[in-house]
Design a protein around this motif. Structure first.
Motif, PDB file in Angstrom:
ATOM      1  N   HIS A 269      17.239   5.938  -5.505  1.00  0.00           N
ATOM      2  CA  HIS A 269      16.551   5.543  -4.275  1.00  0.00           C
ATOM      3  C   HIS A 269      15.398   6.488  -3.954  1.00  0.00           C
ATOM      4  O   HIS A 269      14.897   6.515  -2.832  1.00  0.00           O
ATOM      5  CB  HIS A 269      17.540   5.503  -3.099  1.00  0.00           C
ATOM      6  CG  HIS A 269      18.643   4.513  -3.293  1.00  0.00           C
ATOM      7  ND1 HIS A 269      18.408   3.171  -3.429  1.00  0.00           N
ATOM      8  CD2 HIS A 269      19.988   4.678  -3.407  1.00  0.00           C
ATOM      9  CE1 HIS A 269      19.567   2.539  -3.601  1.00  0.00           C
ATOM     10  NE2 HIS A 269      20.531   3.433  -3.598  1.00  0.00           N
ATOM     11  N   ARG A 278       5.228  -2.360  -9.560  1.00  0.00           N
ATOM     12  CA  ARG A 278       4.526  -1.427  -8.681  1.00  0.00           C
ATOM     13  C   ARG A 278       4.275  -0.089  -9.364  1.00  0.00           C
ATOM     14  O   ARG A 278       5.000   0.306 -10.268  1.00  0.00           O
ATOM     15  CB  ARG A 278       5.298  -1.215  -7.370  1.00  0.00           C
ATOM     16  CG  ARG A 278       5.258  -2.458  -6.477  1.00  0.00           C
ATOM     17  CD  ARG A 278       5.986  -2.237  -5.172  1.00  0.00           C
ATOM     18  NE  ARG A 278       5.237  -1.450  -4.213  1.00  0.00           N
ATOM     19  CZ  ARG A 278       4.282  -1.921  -3.429  1.00  0.00           C
ATOM     20  NH1 ARG A 278       3.931  -3.182  -3.503  1.00  0.00           N
ATOM     21  NH2 ARG A 278       3.644  -1.135  -2.573  1.00  0.00           N
ATOM     22  N   ASN A 292       2.449  10.753  -1.402  1.00  0.00           N
ATOM     23  CA  ASN A 292       2.875   9.667  -2.280  1.00  0.00           C
ATOM     24  C   ASN A 292       2.028   8.444  -1.957  1.00  0.00           C
ATOM     25  O   ASN A 292       1.913   8.075  -0.788  1.00  0.00           O
ATOM     26  CB  ASN A 292       4.331   9.279  -2.019  1.00  0.00           C
ATOM     27  CG  ASN A 292       5.278  10.435  -2.218  1.00  0.00           C
ATOM     28  OD1 ASN A 292       5.324  11.024  -3.282  1.00  0.00           O
ATOM     29  ND2 ASN A 292       6.027  10.770  -1.179  1.00  0.00           N
ATOM     30  N   SER A 294       1.757   4.441  -3.176  1.00  0.00           N
ATOM     31  CA  SER A 294       2.272   3.394  -4.050  1.00  0.00           C
ATOM     32  C   SER A 294       1.629   2.060  -3.719  1.00  0.00           C
ATOM     33  O   SER A 294       1.169   1.832  -2.596  1.00  0.00           O
ATOM     34  CB  SER A 294       3.793   3.298  -3.937  1.00  0.00           C
ATOM     35  OG  SER A 294       4.179   2.852  -2.648  1.00  0.00           O
TER      36      SER A 294
END
Lengths: 321, 321
Positions: A269, A278, A292, A294
């Motif tokens: 997770h 992705r 981060n 994404s």
């Protein structure tokens, strides 16, 4: 800005399709066998170009090189990525720079394999080279590193190939073997008939090489990357990982001057465990911790969005809205 | 670039401390009671300024307004966020614009409460206003929306207050009540003695108002936001959510012209469920799907990094490296 779009695959076609919605004009389009160039002072009708391409397989009647001679402000280079000399993409980019025009690359070759030469050509030109679309599709990785200042970024890592990630995600979720899932991915169009560029890690490595060139100011090519793919990964590796709350991702990293790509254990997770096609980029900074980012790492409109964001940066004066 | 830094809290001090590592110079610093201005043509020694501030509580002997008259290129406005007339931050920004200088804001007030007036002042100035630091600390939210083009962003949502998120994370993880966790957060310095700005949702709402102004080209203030905080949230709400694999986050959203902030159920392992003091911004686009950007949403060096990235954007010519 007036765009010449060289390359009429999914990305080039999406740039032609979307340019007007970003207030840019297309004045020339080339594919591998032909080109269409607007008469001086005029622009192309995108729908006409795209319909002709769909109907006949060719965008126009001119030779492909005619697009390079058009009256454009920005050359969008979206031909397929090639290795080593990165031709013909590299030559297209240099031809534009020699005419003092800007270049926006979707093609990874010139910035992965010939970064230093391309920057030298840029230094001699009034044109600039931008290439956000080459890493992680719509994810603004290059821009964010540039804005933070490469000297303030201590490492970059990420999951940068959607095909490999799709395969790993499906293997883990369904307990299926590599060959089975790969065949499924090919049926869905997520994997190419020859998937080696993706599953052997080459594509992810090229993106890491580009990030290394940005971080360290050049000097890297694919030959500098240590690359391992996922084709040899047994399904049991994923089952074993799952017992400990982990999974496997094809992770690329640039750190301390080293470029590495390979399957890595990551928390099931955790942030790096993006699913399906992705992508994610993690940027480690000296004073601001980890960022981060994404998003969708591939696809025509997604990559075209990054191309057109680069065009936007070229068209705005410093610091303006 | 030569910086005048107004406001010597955690962010202002970090800008003074880090400016040189981004190749910028500090020529003036002000706090609420004093200022220090470098002699013409010279720059301040950051360590001397910061030591004096730590030792005496004041950065210098001049009146605070002296910093506004210094010979700077960029005014960094880092005084505390104020509501309604957003003074004195708004006045500082306008004073700089009237002198045709750039402004970089860490202070949310001017772009949340008086965005339209500030943009009008910018239109009359050779200076520009940037404010990446006002939303999500080190997270490049404003820049990414600007680069994508606001017209191509269909919605933005996010977890934008670290204090509230810390409280919710601890409540869920330890099964503790709101009052207990809040007291713990205050002991740790994560929550202020008066935590209402954070836990009642005001801070997150201001950030959403700023994003709305960027998305829609202005017109919004805090009065336009529908805001609910977390102070009334019973611990049972989190336990019940956990039974279904969900948790609660204080989520802000800007969509279809509406700004909303309130506690929302989100998947426990989902993208929005960032933990502790981290922030996340989700940007929905028309052609490139969803981008997620997460990172440290507050802190002196983190926010100063965003400030200095803005300064960098102002100092680079169009499209250059």
């Amino acid at each position: 800005m007036r765009l010449a779009v060289v390359g009429a695959g999914a990305v080039g076609r999406a740039v032609v399709d979307l340019a007007a919605s970003y207030d840019h004009e297309v004045v020339a389009v080339a594919d591998s066998s032909s080109a269409v160039v607007a008469p001086a002072g005029e622009t192309l009708d995108p729908d006409t170009v795209l319909r002709r391409k769909a109907d006949t397989g060719a965008v126009g009647d001119d030779v492909p090189e005619a697009a390079l001679d058009a009256e454009y402000d920005v050359l969008v280079e979206a031909t397929p990525t090639t290795l080593d000399d990165a031709e013909p993409g590299y030559g297209h980019a240099v031809a534009a720079l020699e005419r003092d025009r800007h270049v926006v690359l979707a093609n990874k070759g010139p910035v992965a394999e010939r970064y230093d030469a391309l920057r030298a050509a840029e230094d001699d030109s009034a044109g600039r080279v931008l290439f956000e679309a080459t890493v992680g599709g719509a994810i603004p990785a290059v821009t964010t590193i540039d804005d933070l200042g490469p000297a303030h970024v201590t490492a970059v890592r990420g999951v940068l190939n959607g095909t490999a990630n799709f395969v790993l995600t499906r293997m883990a979720a369904e307990g299926l073997g590599y060959e089975h899932v790969l065949a499924e991915a090919q049926d869905l169009g997520v994997a190419e008939a020859d998937p080696s560029f993706d599953v052997e890690g080459t594509d992810a490595a090229l993106k890491c090489v580009i990030l290394a060139n940005v971080l360290y100011g050049g000097g890297y090519t694919l030959a500098d990357a240590e690359v391992e793919g996922i084709s040899g990964l047994p399904g049991e590796a994923l089952s074993l990982a799952a017992e400990d709350g982990m999974t496997v991702r094809l992770v690329g990293s640039v750190e301390d001057g080293d470029i590495r790509v390979g399957p890595r254990l990551v928390p099931e997770h955790g942030t790096l465990a993006v699913s399906g096609t992705r992508n994610i980029v993690q940027i480690e900074t000296d004073h601001a911790g980890r960022l981060n980012i994404s998003g969708r790492g591939a696809g025509g409109p997604e990559t075209a969005t990054a191309v057109l964001a680069d065009v936007g940066r070229l068209s705005r004066p410093t610091g303006s809205r």
